[in-house]
Design a protein around this motif. Structure first.
Motif, PDB file in Angstrom:
ATOM      1  N   GLN A 246       0.832  -1.205   0.000  1.00  0.00           N
ATOM      2  CA  GLN A 246       0.000   0.000   0.000  1.00  0.00           C
ATOM      3  C   GLN A 246       0.864   1.253   0.000  1.00  0.00           C
ATOM      4  O   GLN A 246       0.581   2.206  -0.743  1.00  0.00           O
ATOM      5  CB  GLN A 246      -0.925  -0.018   1.224  1.00  0.00           C
ATOM      6  N   ARG A 247       1.919   1.261   0.795  1.00  0.00           N
ATOM      7  CA  ARG A 247       2.806   2.434   0.809  1.00  0.00           C
ATOM      8  C   ARG A 247       3.466   2.623  -0.551  1.00  0.00           C
ATOM      9  O   ARG A 247       3.579   3.761  -1.045  1.00  0.00           O
ATOM     10  CB  ARG A 247       3.877   2.263   1.894  1.00  0.00           C
ATOM     11  N   GLU A 248       3.926   1.528  -1.146  1.00  0.00           N
ATOM     12  CA  GLU A 248       4.583   1.618  -2.449  1.00  0.00           C
ATOM     13  C   GLU A 248       3.635   2.193  -3.497  1.00  0.00           C
ATOM     14  O   GLU A 248       4.018   3.068  -4.290  1.00  0.00           O
ATOM     15  CB  GLU A 248       5.077   0.232  -2.881  1.00  0.00           C
ATOM     16  N   VAL A 249       2.394   1.725  -3.510  1.00  0.00           N
ATOM     17  CA  VAL A 249       1.417   2.206  -4.479  1.00  0.00           C
ATOM     18  C   VAL A 249       1.074   3.668  -4.235  1.00  0.00           C
ATOM     19  O   VAL A 249       1.006   4.484  -5.185  1.00  0.00           O
ATOM     20  CB  VAL A 249       0.146   1.333  -4.432  1.00  0.00           C
ATOM     21  N   LEU A 250       0.853   4.028  -2.965  1.00  0.00           N
ATOM     22  CA  LEU A 250       0.479   5.410  -2.660  1.00  0.00           C
ATOM     23  C   LEU A 250       1.599   6.385  -3.020  1.00  0.00           C
ATOM     24  O   LEU A 250       1.332   7.505  -3.505  1.00  0.00           O
ATOM     25  CB  LEU A 250       0.122   5.534  -1.176  1.00  0.00           C
ATOM     26  N   ARG A 251       2.841   6.002  -2.835  1.00  0.00           N
ATOM     27  CA  ARG A 251       3.943   6.892  -3.202  1.00  0.00           C
ATOM     28  C   ARG A 251       4.014   7.073  -4.723  1.00  0.00           C
ATOM     29  O   ARG A 251       4.271   8.181  -5.211  1.00  0.00           O
ATOM     30  CB  ARG A 251       5.256   6.333  -2.656  1.00  0.00           C
ATOM     31  N   ALA A 252       3.792   5.988  -5.460  1.00  0.00           N
ATOM     32  CA  ALA A 252       3.766   6.106  -6.925  1.00  0.00           C
ATOM     33  C   ALA A 252       2.599   6.977  -7.373  1.00  0.00           C
ATOM     34  O   ALA A 252       2.720   7.790  -8.310  1.00  0.00           O
ATOM     35  CB  ALA A 252       3.664   4.716  -7.551  1.00  0.00           C
ATOM     36  N   TRP A 253       1.472   6.844  -6.699  1.00  0.00           N
ATOM     37  CA  TRP A 253       0.278   7.629  -7.015  1.00  0.00           C
ATOM     38  C   TRP A 253       0.540   9.114  -6.753  1.00  0.00           C
ATOM     39  O   TRP A 253       0.202   9.990  -7.573  1.00  0.00           O
ATOM     40  CB  TRP A 253      -0.876   7.110  -6.158  1.00  0.00           C
ATOM     41  N   ARG A 272      -4.174   9.880   2.501  1.00  0.00           N
ATOM     42  CA  ARG A 272      -4.392   8.422   2.612  1.00  0.00           C
ATOM     43  C   ARG A 272      -3.161   7.732   3.187  1.00  0.00           C
ATOM     44  O   ARG A 272      -3.283   6.828   4.022  1.00  0.00           O
ATOM     45  CB  ARG A 272      -4.699   7.832   1.232  1.00  0.00           C
ATOM     46  N   LEU A 273      -1.994   8.163   2.725  1.00  0.00           N
ATOM     47  CA  LEU A 273      -0.761   7.568   3.235  1.00  0.00           C
ATOM     48  C   LEU A 273      -0.616   7.855   4.727  1.00  0.00           C
ATOM     49  O   LEU A 273      -0.254   6.962   5.517  1.00  0.00           O
ATOM     50  CB  LEU A 273       0.438   8.123   2.462  1.00  0.00           C
ATOM     51  N   HIS A 274      -0.921   9.084   5.122  1.00  0.00           N
ATOM     52  CA  HIS A 274      -0.853   9.445   6.540  1.00  0.00           C
ATOM     53  C   HIS A 274      -1.860   8.629   7.356  1.00  0.00           C
ATOM     54  O   HIS A 274      -1.547   8.153   8.453  1.00  0.00           O
ATOM     55  CB  HIS A 274      -1.132  10.945   6.700  1.00  0.00           C
ATOM     56  N   ALA A 275      -3.074   8.477   6.814  1.00  0.00           N
ATOM     57  CA  ALA A 275      -4.100   7.698   7.514  1.00  0.00           C
ATOM     58  C   ALA A 275      -3.664   6.245   7.677  1.00  0.00           C
ATOM     59  O   ALA A 275      -3.926   5.616   8.711  1.00  0.00           O
ATOM     60  CB  ALA A 275      -5.423   7.764   6.757  1.00  0.00           C
ATOM     61  N   LEU A 276      -2.985   5.723   6.643  1.00  0.00           N
ATOM     62  CA  LEU A 276      -2.487   4.347   6.726  1.00  0.00           C
ATOM     63  C   LEU A 276      -1.464   4.211   7.842  1.00  0.00           C
ATOM     64  O   LEU A 276      -1.505   3.255   8.629  1.00  0.00           O
ATOM     65  CB  LEU A 276      -1.866   3.950   5.388  1.00  0.00           C
ATOM     66  N   GLU A 277      -0.552   5.176   7.923  1.00  0.00           N
ATOM     67  CA  GLU A 277       0.459   5.134   8.984  1.00  0.00           C
ATOM     68  C   GLU A 277      -0.197   5.250  10.356  1.00  0.00           C
ATOM     69  O   GLU A 277       0.181   4.557  11.301  1.00  0.00           O
ATOM     70  CB  GLU A 277       1.471   6.269   8.786  1.00  0.00           C
ATOM     71  N   MET A 278      -1.188   6.151  10.465  1.00  0.00           N
ATOM     72  CA  MET A 278      -1.869   6.331  11.750  1.00  0.00           C
ATOM     73  C   MET A 278      -2.677   5.094  12.123  1.00  0.00           C
ATOM     74  O   MET A 278      -2.756   4.732  13.296  1.00  0.00           O
ATOM     75  CB  MET A 278      -2.786   7.559  11.688  1.00  0.00           C
TER      76      MET A 278
END
Length: 374
Positions: A246-253, A272-278
């Motif tokens: 998920q992190r890899e995809v969100l960074r590419a996005w 979304r990336l921040h929410a995933l980390e939280m």
């Protein structure tokens, strides 16, 4: 029982991959209850290992770690070669947890190297361990070492017919080539890998490959295609317990939005990336709080149990003390009665002696006049 455990393992892993975490956790919990019965030690270790993988796949990291520790405890009781197999797999899985959930690739590297050393000591060929090591090396930026391990892992995966691992390793090689500027060969490899992963339905692997393709498309000057590819990649991991993918995809996005100059898009995907980390951090804290609560309740229960034991120990002592006091009271009463009786007898004897003396003439020894008159 063994067939039931295997079925539950398959159901749990499938549920985790599909994003149904509740069903996956239920399957893992049933496996844990199942191995509480009297079974062969090796089977129990294998079942716990599979249950740990189910919890791991469902994002239940603390439960996965606890289960992996049980595997390690059971492995110590097995023959050396058999124990090494379980230890290598378990250490590799713990390394994944540190990399994916605890953001500690340096710590994970130690676990992966230990797992590889143990596997090599008993001749174990497990390409998944090498694949996990590659992912961590890439994250640490050790691309030269990662390429060497990819070659080793790909050869091993071919020998073991682990085709899904082969394709994932090929995708990682293509990702490294992209960072090195070898865009043509990377695109050819990714096209082949994506086709194979679509056929095999390896959705997490497919998402990672699509994310790499999105980065490549952006670099060659096609950010629109990169954005579409990144969105497609996200559809394969959205709602699944695959934090690394998920992190890899969100960074590419995010990078695709940035290449198009779409600041709002960058902010939205960044959120979304921040929410995933939280979410990951929150899950860890909730699990830690649950453990703390369980320990607190256990400590309270222990204190209550100790208090009950203390009371149970004191109560007989108090009863014994009461019995002793009662016996002492009875004994004192008896002594008092006996003393009273003795004193009465002694007083009676004295009175008798006094009457005798008062009725006898001291000179003649005969009864005196007063006694004779009576």
């Amino acid at each position: 029982v063994e067939d039931e455990a295997k079925t539950l393992s398959c159901l749990g892993i499938a549920a985790g991959l599909s994003g149904d975490r509740k069903r996956a956790v239920e399957a893992g919990a049933r496996m844990e209850r199942l191995v509480l019965t009297e079974l062969a030690l090796a089977f129990r270790a294998r079942a716990y290992s599979q249950a740990g993988s189910v919890f791991h796949g469902a994002g239940q990291i603390h439960r996965a770690e606890a289960t992996y520790l049980r595997v390690q405890d059971l492995a110590r009781q097995l023959p050396a070669d058999e124990a090494a197999l379980f230890r290598a797999t378990t250490l590799s899985n713990i390394g994944l947890i540190h990399a994916d959930y605890l953001d500690s690739p340096e710590v994970a590297d130690g676990f992966h190297r230990k797992a590889l050393a143990i596997a090599a000591s008993v001749g174990l060929e497990d390409p998944a361990i090498l694949h996990n090591h590659v992912l961590n090396l890439v994250r640490l930026g050790r691309t030269a070492e990662a390429l060497a391990v990819i070659d080793q892992g790909e050869a091993m995966a071919h020998r073991r017919q682990a085709l899904a691992v082969v394709e994932r390793l090929r995708a990682e090689r293509a990702g490294i080539w992209i960072t090195q500027g070898r865009l043509g060969p990377a695109q050819q490899v990714l096209t082949s890998v994506i086709r194979a992963q679509q056929t095999s339905a390896d959705t997490p692997g497919l998402a990672g490959s699509l994310a790499k393709l999105s980065n490549l498309q952006r670099i060659v000057g096609d950010p629109t295609a990169a954005l579409a590819t990144a969105r497609l990649a996200w559809s394969h991991v959205d709602g699944t317990p695959q934090p690394q993918k998920q992190r890899e995809v969100l960074r590419a996005w995010m990078a695709a939005h940035a290449a198009l100059g779409q600041a709002d898009g960058v902010m939205a995907v960044g959120a979304r990336l921040h929410a995933l980390e939280m979410e990951t951090l929150k899950a860890q804290r909730l699990a830690s709080l649950a453990q703390l609560q369980a320990r607190s309740e256990s400590a309270a229960a222990q204190r209550e149990l100790q208090a009950m034991r203390h009371t149970a120990q004191i109560q007989p002592l108090n009863q014994e003390r009461t019995r002793l006091l009662r016996k002492a009271g009875v004994a004192a009463m008896i002594l008092l009665v006996m003393a009273g009786v003795g004193f009465g007898l002694l007083q009676r004897r004295k009175n008798q002696q006094l009457r005798t003396v008062s009725a006898t003439d001291p000179l003649t020894g005969l009864r005196n006049r007063r006694a004779a008159g009576t």
